[in-house]
Design a protein around this motif. Structure first.
Motif, PDB file in Angstrom:
ATOM      1  N   ARG A 312       0.829  -1.207   0.000  1.00 26.11           N
ATOM      2  CA  ARG A 312       0.000   0.000   0.000  1.00 26.11           C
ATOM      3  C   ARG A 312       0.864   1.258   0.000  1.00 26.11           C
ATOM      4  N   ASP A 313       1.875   1.296   0.853  1.00 23.54           N
ATOM      5  CA  ASP A 313       2.704   2.494   0.957  1.00 23.54           C
ATOM      6  C   ASP A 313       3.484   2.750  -0.328  1.00 23.54           C
ATOM      7  N   SER A 314       3.991   1.690  -0.958  1.00 26.59           N
ATOM      8  CA  SER A 314       4.756   1.884  -2.199  1.00 26.59           C
ATOM      9  C   SER A 314       3.836   2.115  -3.391  1.00 26.59           C
ATOM     10  N   PRO A 325      10.859   6.894   1.273  1.00 27.55           N
ATOM     11  CA  PRO A 325       9.420   7.071   1.491  1.00 27.55           C
ATOM     12  C   PRO A 325       9.072   8.548   1.586  1.00 27.55           C
ATOM     13  N   THR A 326       7.791   8.823   1.593  1.00 29.74           N
ATOM     14  CA  THR A 326       7.341  10.181   1.878  1.00 29.74           C
ATOM     15  C   THR A 326       6.954  10.265   3.355  1.00 29.74           C
ATOM     16  N   TYR A 331       0.725   8.860   3.998  1.00 34.56           N
ATOM     17  CA  TYR A 331       0.176   7.505   3.864  1.00 34.56           C
ATOM     18  C   TYR A 331      -1.122   7.366   4.659  1.00 34.56           C
ATOM     19  N   ILE A 332      -1.123   7.908   5.869  1.00 33.79           N
ATOM     20  CA  ILE A 332      -2.299   7.782   6.734  1.00 33.79           C
ATOM     21  C   ILE A 332      -3.512   8.476   6.124  1.00 33.79           C
ATOM     22  N   TYR A 333      -3.326   9.711   5.650  1.00 35.00           N
ATOM     23  CA  TYR A 333      -4.478  10.464   5.156  1.00 35.00           C
ATOM     24  C   TYR A 333      -4.930  10.005   3.772  1.00 35.00           C
ATOM     25  N   TRP A 338      -9.242   7.261   0.923  1.00 35.82           N
ATOM     26  CA  TRP A 338      -9.720   6.134   0.120  1.00 35.82           C
ATOM     27  C   TRP A 338     -10.863   5.399   0.809  1.00 35.82           C
ATOM     28  N   ILE A 339     -10.730   5.192   2.098  1.00 36.29           N
ATOM     29  CA  ILE A 339     -11.781   4.477   2.837  1.00 36.29           C
ATOM     30  C   ILE A 339     -13.093   5.256   2.790  1.00 36.29           C
TER      31      ILE A 339
END
Length: 468
Positions: A312-314, A325-326, A331-333, A338-339
């Motif tokens: 998911r992160d990549s 990474p960023t 990643y969280i937001y 998406w959810i």
């Protein structure tokens, strides 16, 4: 004529200016990645470039087992797989070598082929947005969600076949969406067939979109009301036209494979046999570690290794050789956005608005084309099938061949996935209309600002900060 007497009104001129800025920004963003990152830092670029370099030096396509393109340690090569991108890059460099021998300039020229693919993909994403929604806020929300996902910009900046695959998916998705309005007219058939050609000649992981396109085309002309009724004339005429273009575009490649690899048209068995003969013990298909060979379950691979999280992160942002990474909050937001979008996509907005007496006038403003329920349902089902196939192939590869939880392997699902997310945002927009119209616009603007801010941070702070 606009109100001022000019060919275009103020609104049209502003839209044109916005699109020009958008395409320039896409080009500049991808080019920034392409110029800054050193050769070999992007995933497997060195091994992919071997095929480009071979074509550049020899002027012919390599055999997959040619020692000049074999991957050191891993065995086999990328020459077994579809390589239209490498062909274009190789012959471009062969021409440019008449004027320069500078390795840096030649590498950048090869990367610029994919930069162009990225801009073309952005064009078809923009056309998809205008085809699907009339509301400009939702159009731009979808456009930016797809194009400026950091990993999407990154994928177009180095030597690979993923970039052409992303372009092909954007073309096919647009052609299928456009088909309900135009009934697979000549332009639509040509777009669809060219998209299939580019997909077939780029990346096996994206092949699910070809199956989805075939099924949707059949759904349009095969009816199951009161038995089976087939519209033979348009089915055969348009199907023959699409098939002919596709056959001319890809037939030579699979015929070449059949000749070179003893009838193995997709060369997968030939690639495996070559790897067995040329790979070191650590990477040999017969002796290398895989979760399947080790007798471990699929559940263990997915949930005990961080596989899903890393995938998911990549998918969002992971630059260089999967080590840049960023920011964690991005990643969280993204995950939360998406959810919310996916859940909202299934809200019965029409019923809610009807109950509140806010139904028909507003709803008609949102419908650019009147899909019949059958084609619309088939479109959604086929896109869900395409996503499932792409993710399934990635997991199968990691389980049976090599453990590689990399988001780029499932990046082809980006457009249909963001389409679903944007449907949800659109429904929230329409629900907010019942309270105050400005709320929906603020929501869309907020999403767009977040997307661009996340991309800017990923580019300037994480990517450029790492290299410069």
């Amino acid at each position: 004529m606009g109100r001022t007497g000019h060919p275009k009104g103020k609104k049209e001129r502003l839209e044109l200016a916005a699109e020009i800025v958008f395409y320039l920004l896409v080009f500049a963003s991808i080019t920034c990645f392409a110029v800054v990152q050193p050769f070999g830092d992007p995933p497997d670029e060195i091994n992919r470039f071997k095929v480009v370099d071979y074509i550049c030096r020899h002027g012919v396509l390599p055999h997959g087992a040619d020692p000049e393109v074999i991957l050191a340690g891993y065995g086999a090569s990328y020459a077994f797989q579809p390589m239209l991108t490498y062909i274009i890059q190789g012959f471009l460099l062969r021409f440019l070598k008449l004027f320069t021998e500078d390795g840096g300039m030649l590498l950048l020229a090869a990367r610029m082929v994919n930069v162009c693919f990225g801009v073309l993909m952005a064009y078809f994403v923009r056309q998809t947005a205008k085809e699907a929604w009339r509301n400009p806020y939702i159009q731009w929300t979808f456009t930016l969600l797809v194009v400026f996902l950091p990993q999407n910009i990154f994928i177009h900046s180095y030597v690979n076949t993923d970039s052409m695959a992303m372009l092909s998916v954007s073309m096919i998705f647009y052609a299928l969406l456009r088909a309900k309005r135009t009934d697979f007219d000549r332009k639509g058939c040509l777009l669809l067939s060219m998209g299939i050609v580019l997909c077939a000649m780029s990346y096996y992981n994206a092949y699910g979109i070809i199956l989805a396109a075939i099924l949707l085309f059949l759904v349009r002309y095969i009816h199951f009301d009161r038995g089976i009724r087939i519209e033979w004339k348009p089915l055969l005429r348009k199907g023959f036209y699409i098939s002919l273009v596709v056959l001319l575009g890809i037939g030579w490649w699979f015929a070449r494979n059949a000749v070179l690899y003893d009838g193995d048209m997709i060369a997968m068995n030939a690639r495996r046999e070559c790897a067995i003969l040329t790979a070191t013990e650590e990477y040999n298909p017969l002796t290398r570690f895989t979760y399947q060979n080790a007798g471990k379950s699929l559940r263990e691979m997915l949930f005990d290794t961080g596989y899903i999280t890393l995938m998911r992160d990549s998918f969002i942002a992971m630059f260089g050789p999967m080590i840049i990474p960023t920011h964690g909050l991005i990643y969280i937001y993204y995950k939360r956005l998406w959810i919310v979008g996916c859940i909202a996509a299934f809200l019965p907005v029409e019923k809610i608005r009807a109950v509140c007496g806010k139904g028909e006038r507003k709803e008609q403003e949102w419908k650019r084309t009147e899909w019949d329920g059958r084609y619309r349902a088939a479109f959604y089902i086929c896109m869900a099938m395409f996503c499932a196939i792409t993710i399934g192939l990635c997991i199968y590869y990691s389980y049976t061949w090599e453990f590689q939880p990399q988001g780029r392997y499932i990046l082809p699902i980006l457009i249909p996935f963001m389409y679903l997310v944007t449907l949800g945002i659109g429904k929230l927009y329409r629900l907010s209309d019942m309270i105050r119209p400005i709320i929906g616009k603020i929501v869309c603007l907020g999403v767009m600002v977040y997307v661009m801010a996340a991309f800017a941070y990923s580019l300037f702070d994480r990517f450029l900060g790492y290299y410069l």
